[in-house]
Design a protein around this motif. Structure first.
Motif, short mmCIF file in Angstrom:
data_model
loop_
_atom_site.label_atom_id
_atom_site.label_comp_id
_atom_site.label_asym_id
_atom_site.label_seq_id
_atom_site.Cartn_x
_atom_site.Cartn_y
_atom_site.Cartn_z
N THR A 1 -21.62 7.62 -34.55
CA THR A 1 -21.75 6.81 -33.34
C THR A 1 -22.75 7.43 -32.35
OG1 THR A 1 -19.96 7.97 -32.14
CG2 THR A 1 -19.34 6.12 -33.56
N MET A 2 -23.22 8.64 -32.66
CA MET A 2 -24.07 9.37 -31.73
C MET A 2 -25.49 9.50 -32.26
SD MET A 2 -21.72 9.78 -29.56
CE MET A 2 -22.68 10.70 -28.34
N ARG A 3 -26.43 9.76 -31.33
CA ARG A 3 -27.82 9.97 -31.72
C ARG A 3 -27.97 11.33 -32.40
NH1 ARG A 3 -31.99 8.78 -26.96
NH2 ARG A 3 -33.35 9.06 -28.75
N ARG A 4 -29.04 11.45 -33.17
CA ARG A 4 -29.41 12.73 -33.77
C ARG A 4 -30.66 13.26 -33.09
NH1 ARG A 4 -25.74 15.45 -37.09
NH2 ARG A 4 -24.49 13.89 -38.16
N PRO A 5 -30.75 14.58 -32.94
CA PRO A 5 -29.81 15.60 -33.39
C PRO A 5 -28.53 15.59 -32.55
CG PRO A 5 -31.52 16.61 -32.04
CD PRO A 5 -31.92 15.18 -32.24
N LEU A 6 -27.44 16.00 -33.17
CA LEU A 6 -26.13 15.97 -32.51
C LEU A 6 -25.78 17.37 -32.02
CD1 LEU A 6 -23.51 14.68 -31.66
CD2 LEU A 6 -22.69 14.87 -34.03
N LEU A 7 -25.67 17.50 -30.71
CA LEU A 7 -25.29 18.76 -30.08
C LEU A 7 -23.82 18.72 -29.72
CD1 LEU A 7 -25.92 21.50 -28.68
CD2 LEU A 7 -26.55 20.18 -26.63
N ALA A 8 -23.03 19.58 -30.34
CA ALA A 8 -21.62 19.74 -29.99
C ALA A 8 -21.51 20.88 -28.97
CB ALA A 8 -20.79 20.05 -31.23
N ILE A 9 -20.63 20.69 -28.00
CA ILE A 9 -20.45 21.68 -26.95
C ILE A 9 -18.98 22.01 -26.82
CG2 ILE A 9 -20.60 22.08 -24.45
CD1 ILE A 9 -23.21 20.57 -24.43
N HIS A 10 -18.66 23.31 -26.85
CA HIS A 10 -17.29 23.77 -26.63
C HIS A 10 -17.32 24.72 -25.44
CE1 HIS A 10 -13.52 25.92 -27.09
NE2 HIS A 10 -13.11 24.96 -27.91
N PRO A 11 -16.86 24.26 -24.26
CA PRO A 11 -16.99 25.08 -23.05
C PRO A 11 -15.83 26.04 -22.81
CG PRO A 11 -16.18 22.92 -22.47
CD PRO A 11 -16.39 22.91 -23.96
N GLY A 12 -14.86 26.09 -23.70
CA GLY A 12 -13.67 26.88 -23.44
C GLY A 12 -13.73 28.30 -23.98
N ALA A 13 -12.79 29.11 -23.49
CA ALA A 13 -12.56 30.47 -23.98
C ALA A 13 -11.30 30.98 -23.29
CB ALA A 13 -13.73 31.40 -23.68
N ASP A 14 -10.55 31.80 -23.98
CA ASP A 14 -9.31 32.30 -23.39
C ASP A 14 -9.57 33.25 -22.23
OD1 ASP A 14 -7.75 30.86 -25.14
OD2 ASP A 14 -7.52 32.50 -26.57
N TRP A 15 -10.60 34.08 -22.36
CA TRP A 15 -10.89 35.07 -21.31
C TRP A 15 -11.67 34.44 -20.17
CZ3 TRP A 15 -13.00 40.12 -24.04
CH2 TRP A 15 -12.09 40.52 -25.03
N GLN A 16 -11.31 34.80 -18.96
CA GLN A 16 -12.07 34.38 -17.77
C GLN A 16 -13.53 34.82 -17.87
OE1 GLN A 16 -11.81 37.00 -14.46
NE2 GLN A 16 -11.72 35.36 -12.94
N THR A 17 -13.75 36.02 -18.40
CA THR A 17 -15.09 36.61 -18.44
C THR A 17 -15.94 36.07 -19.57
OG1 THR A 17 -14.02 38.44 -19.63
CG2 THR A 17 -14.47 38.76 -17.27
N LYS A 18 -15.41 35.15 -20.36
CA LYS A 18 -16.20 34.52 -21.41
C LYS A 18 -16.59 33.09 -21.06
CE LYS A 18 -14.45 36.84 -25.61
NZ LYS A 18 -13.80 36.58 -26.92
N ARG A 19 -15.98 32.53 -20.01
CA ARG A 19 -16.14 31.10 -19.74
C ARG A 19 -17.33 30.82 -18.84
NH1 ARG A 19 -10.34 31.23 -19.37
NH2 ARG A 19 -10.46 31.29 -17.10
#
Length: 201
Positions: free
Chosen positions: A21-39
């Motif tokens: 359903t999306m255009r190419r190239p497809l960029l996936a983004i995961h903004p999470g992390a357990d540590w505060q200092t990684k986010r």
């Protein structure tokens, strides 16, 4: 564990349908992390996404577990504010681990903090742009020339502290120092390589 993940054909078909359903190239983004200092801030991820959409013609999907549901909604609202005409696929809080893995296989690039999905994508053969603030790409980053690992250059980088010990203007200075321009350049480099590979295939 990554080595124990088996993606069945039905889940693969689901991921192909979502990615289709999306255009190419497809960029996936995961903004999470357990540590505060990684986010790295969600707002910065959104700006990078907008640049990828405008410059590279990328489609964008945001991923995450239940803990990232709110961040995913915030990310989508920010992107739509700047580029209302282009869709963003929001899968944050909506996938199992198997579906996450299947979708990562269908993506051209994953942009993420140094967290589990980054390493999952790399193990599945999906190029990643990894962000390293309190950890070291040399120690913790995935191996391979396909990946772009961007690190913060503040004095306390790679301290492996879960919470920032600094106060005042130096609090989470690594997030500010890790610039949008550097991350965007790495994302664009990966997406362009993927486009060239697809044309050559």
């Amino acid at each position: 564990r990554v080595s124990e993940i088996t993606i069945d054909s039905r889940t693969t078909d689901w991921a192909i349908g979502q990615a289709g359903t999306m255009r190419r190239p497809l960029l996936a983004i995961h903004p999470g992390a357990d540590w505060q200092t990684k986010r790295w801030p969600v707002e910065k991820f959104a700006v990078v996404a907008c640049k990828a959409m405008r410059v590279d013609g990328a489609g964008v999907a945001v991923l995450g577990g239940d803990a990232e549901s709110e961040a995913g909604e915030h990310f989508v609202s920010l992107v739509k504010r700047f580029i209302p005409s282009k869709p963003v696929l929001n899968l944050a809080g909506k996938t199992s681990q198997i579906r996450l893995a299947a979708f990562l296989q269908q993506s051209d690039c994953l942009l993420a903090n140094d967290a589990g999905p980054l390493h999952l994508a790399a193990s599945l053969g999906t190029p990643v742009v990894g962000l390293f603030t309190c950890t070291s790409p040399q120690i913790s980053g995935p191996l391979g020339a396909a990946h772009e690992l961007v690190k913060s250059c503040v004095d306390c980088h790679a301290s492996y502290r879960k919470r920032c010990p600094n106060r005042g203007s130096r609090h989470l200075a690594c997030m500010e120092e890790l610039s949008i321009d550097r991350v965007s350049a790495s994302v664009s480099a990966v997406l362009q390589r993927q486009q060239q590979s697809r044309r050559a295939a």
